[in-house]
Design a protein around this motif. Structure first.
Motif, PDB file in Angstrom:
ATOM      1  N   PRO A  92     -15.598 -22.714  -1.891  1.00 38.44           N
ATOM      2  CA  PRO A  92     -13.819 -22.100  -1.303  1.00 38.44           C
ATOM      3  C   PRO A  92     -13.074 -21.325  -1.974  1.00 38.44           C
ATOM      4  O   PRO A  92     -12.517 -20.322  -1.539  1.00 38.44           O
ATOM      5  CB  PRO A  92     -12.613 -23.049  -1.147  1.00 38.44           C
ATOM      6  CG  PRO A  92     -13.613 -24.476  -1.756  1.00 38.44           C
ATOM      7  CD  PRO A  92     -14.855 -24.105  -2.364  1.00 38.44           C
ATOM      8  N   GLU A  93     -13.606 -21.631  -3.719  1.00 39.37           N
ATOM      9  CA  GLU A  93     -13.388 -20.110  -4.454  1.00 39.37           C
ATOM     10  C   GLU A  93     -13.855 -18.811  -3.870  1.00 39.37           C
ATOM     11  O   GLU A  93     -12.728 -17.664  -3.926  1.00 39.37           O
ATOM     12  CB  GLU A  93     -13.492 -20.652  -5.453  1.00 39.37           C
ATOM     13  CG  GLU A  93     -12.919 -21.633  -6.427  1.00 39.37           C
ATOM     14  CD  GLU A  93     -13.780 -22.707  -5.772  1.00 39.37           C
ATOM     15  OE1 GLU A  93     -13.781 -24.010  -6.536  1.00 39.37           O
ATOM     16  OE2 GLU A  93     -14.571 -22.635  -5.446  1.00 39.37           O
ATOM     17  N   LEU A  94     -15.163 -18.601  -3.670  1.00 41.63           N
ATOM     18  CA  LEU A  94     -15.569 -17.630  -2.927  1.00 41.63           C
ATOM     19  C   LEU A  94     -14.833 -16.505  -1.594  1.00 41.63           C
ATOM     20  O   LEU A  94     -14.345 -15.957  -1.928  1.00 41.63           O
ATOM     21  CB  LEU A  94     -17.089 -17.475  -2.560  1.00 41.63           C
ATOM     22  CG  LEU A  94     -17.571 -16.130  -2.903  1.00 41.63           C
ATOM     23  CD1 LEU A  94     -17.279 -15.581  -3.305  1.00 41.63           C
ATOM     24  CD2 LEU A  94     -19.303 -16.580  -1.978  1.00 41.63           C
ATOM     25  N   LEU A  95     -14.365 -17.498  -1.064  1.00 45.09           N
ATOM     26  CA  LEU A  95     -13.724 -17.035  -0.517  1.00 45.09           C
ATOM     27  C   LEU A  95     -12.356 -16.854  -0.467  1.00 45.09           C
ATOM     28  O   LEU A  95     -11.582 -16.341   0.250  1.00 45.09           O
ATOM     29  CB  LEU A  95     -13.562 -18.203   1.404  1.00 45.09           C
ATOM     30  CG  LEU A  95     -13.408 -17.677   2.793  1.00 45.09           C
ATOM     31  CD1 LEU A  95     -13.614 -16.703   3.480  1.00 45.09           C
ATOM     32  CD2 LEU A  95     -13.596 -19.305   3.715  1.00 45.09           C
ATOM     33  N   THR A  96     -11.532 -17.087  -1.589  1.00 44.29           N
ATOM     34  CA  THR A  96     -10.594 -17.274  -1.799  1.00 44.29           C
ATOM     35  C   THR A  96     -10.258 -16.416  -1.908  1.00 44.29           C
ATOM     36  O   THR A  96      -8.887 -15.467  -2.276  1.00 44.29           O
ATOM     37  CB  THR A  96      -9.820 -18.284  -2.436  1.00 44.29           C
ATOM     38  OG1 THR A  96      -9.667 -19.358  -1.580  1.00 44.29           O
ATOM     39  CG2 THR A  96      -8.479 -17.973  -3.347  1.00 44.29           C
ATOM     40  N   ASN A 101     -15.612 -11.711  -9.448  1.00 43.72           N
ATOM     41  CA  ASN A 101     -14.549 -11.256 -11.169  1.00 43.72           C
ATOM     42  C   ASN A 101     -14.086 -12.662 -10.392  1.00 43.72           C
ATOM     43  O   ASN A 101     -13.228 -13.578 -11.521  1.00 43.72           O
ATOM     44  CB  ASN A 101     -14.579  -9.629 -11.582  1.00 43.72           C
ATOM     45  CG  ASN A 101     -15.682  -9.357 -12.457  1.00 43.72           C
ATOM     46  OD1 ASN A 101     -16.410 -10.334 -12.438  1.00 43.72           O
ATOM     47  ND2 ASN A 101     -15.424  -8.369 -12.277  1.00 43.72           N
ATOM     48  N   GLU A 102     -13.483 -12.462  -9.428  1.00 45.88           N
ATOM     49  CA  GLU A 102     -11.672 -13.092  -9.017  1.00 45.88           C
ATOM     50  C   GLU A 102     -12.393 -14.621  -9.292  1.00 45.88           C
ATOM     51  O   GLU A 102     -11.935 -15.616  -9.081  1.00 45.88           O
ATOM     52  CB  GLU A 102     -11.292 -12.416  -7.135  1.00 45.88           C
ATOM     53  CG  GLU A 102     -10.215 -13.196  -7.091  1.00 45.88           C
ATOM     54  CD  GLU A 102      -9.384 -13.618  -8.015  1.00 45.88           C
ATOM     55  OE1 GLU A 102      -8.004 -14.798  -8.154  1.00 45.88           O
ATOM     56  OE2 GLU A 102      -8.665 -13.062  -8.823  1.00 45.88           O
ATOM     57  N   TRP A 103     -14.152 -15.075  -8.139  1.00 48.62           N
ATOM     58  CA  TRP A 103     -14.506 -15.907  -8.107  1.00 48.62           C
ATOM     59  C   TRP A 103     -14.516 -16.334  -9.404  1.00 48.62           C
ATOM     60  O   TRP A 103     -13.913 -17.847  -9.353  1.00 48.62           O
ATOM     61  CB  TRP A 103     -15.296 -15.797  -7.514  1.00 48.62           C
ATOM     62  CG  TRP A 103     -16.052 -16.694  -7.141  1.00 48.62           C
ATOM     63  CD1 TRP A 103     -16.438 -18.209  -6.937  1.00 48.62           C
ATOM     64  CD2 TRP A 103     -17.818 -17.627  -6.631  1.00 48.62           C
ATOM     65  NE1 TRP A 103     -17.383 -19.410  -6.466  1.00 48.62           N
ATOM     66  CE2 TRP A 103     -17.999 -18.343  -6.530  1.00 48.62           C
ATOM     67  CE3 TRP A 103     -18.623 -16.211  -6.484  1.00 48.62           C
ATOM     68  CZ2 TRP A 103     -19.649 -19.089  -6.451  1.00 48.62           C
ATOM     69  CZ3 TRP A 103     -19.790 -16.567  -5.882  1.00 48.62           C
ATOM     70  CH2 TRP A 103     -20.000 -17.630  -6.133  1.00 48.62           C
ATOM     71  N   GLY A 104     -15.162 -15.914 -10.286  1.00 52.06           N
ATOM     72  CA  GLY A 104     -14.775 -16.488 -11.387  1.00 52.06           C
ATOM     73  C   GLY A 104     -13.524 -16.865 -12.417  1.00 52.06           C
ATOM     74  O   GLY A 104     -13.620 -17.774 -12.896  1.00 52.06           O
ATOM     75  N   ARG A 105     -12.132 -16.570 -11.697  1.00 47.92           N
ATOM     76  CA  ARG A 105     -11.308 -16.559 -12.227  1.00 47.92           C
ATOM     77  C   ARG A 105     -10.737 -17.840 -11.886  1.00 47.92           C
ATOM     78  O   ARG A 105      -9.945 -18.797 -12.601  1.00 47.92           O
ATOM     79  CB  ARG A 105     -10.322 -15.300 -12.149  1.00 47.92           C
ATOM     80  CG  ARG A 105      -9.265 -15.434 -12.800  1.00 47.92           C
ATOM     81  CD  ARG A 105      -7.916 -14.365 -12.063  1.00 47.92           C
ATOM     82  NE  ARG A 105      -7.912 -14.716 -11.050  1.00 47.92           N
ATOM     83  CZ  ARG A 105      -7.200 -15.592 -10.864  1.00 47.92           C
ATOM     84  NH1 ARG A 105      -5.971 -17.137 -11.325  1.00 47.92           N
ATOM     85  NH2 ARG A 105      -6.339 -15.998  -9.813  1.00 47.92           N
TER      86      ARG A 105
END
Length: 192
Positions: A46-50, A180-184
């Motif tokens: 879900p973090e990747l889709l976000t 990078n945003e996924w990692g954040r």
């Protein structure tokens, strides 16, 4: 028993994700349940889709990027592929609708139509449909190309370009920003 455990894990993940939302991703707050459901359905974190939604629309379900080319050029492009688009045109789609990106995931009209979204183009602005189509397309690209990075490049540049090895630098940067945003987001949740 395995199904019950999987459902419990999904529920805990959803509740954890929702509780961290105000801090980690306030731009998706009103669509978290729909996003989490679409991500789970297509086996996407879900973090990747976000992160993809942040890059594409910053959580604005009405975001639309209209094709800026001239009408005759666009018409010639799509007419060259007829009768592929005849049904869409009969349903009220325009050539600009087919070439425009819409909604939370900025789904390209022609891609959505090719995936079976045979609805009026305004329906692509509905968060539940848009997130499901975006998640499905990203999942399909991951299945085809084998990595999230290449799937994101294909999401941006187009499946055919990536398959032909013609990945624009812009699409490479696009994939890097989302990863990078996924990692954040994972770090914000304390999962990295």
């Amino acid at each position: 028993m395995k199904l019950a455990a999987a459902l419990t894990t999904l529920l805990i993940t959803t509740l954890t994700w929702a509780s961290n939302l105000n801090t980690c991703a306030p731009y998706i707050r009103s669509h978290v349940n729909t996003l989490t459901s679409a991500a789970a359905e297509f086996n996407i974190p879900p973090e990747l889709l976000t992160a993809l939604v942040k890059q594409e629309s910053y959580g604005d379900p009405n975001a639309t990027l209209y094709y800026r080319g001239s009408g005759p050029q666009l018409e010639a492009l799509y007419r060259s592929q007829a009768p592929r688009w005849d049904a869409a045109l009969k349903m009220g789609w325009t050539y600009h609708d087919l070439a425009s990106s819409m909604g939370l995931t900025q789904m390209l009209g022609s891609t959505a139509w090719s995936m079976g979204a045979h609805y009026p183009p305004s329906k692509l602005l509905e968060p539940s449909l848009n997130l499901r189509l975006g998640a499905r397309y990203l999942s399909d690209m991951r299945d085809r190309f084998g990595s999230w990075e290449t799937a994101l490049e294909a999401f941006n540049a187009g499946e055919t370009r990536v398959a032909n090895g013609d990945i624009p630098l812009m699409s490479v940067g696009y994939a890097e920003r989302i990863i990078n945003e996924w990692g954040r987001l994972l770090a914000c949740e304390g999962r990295q």
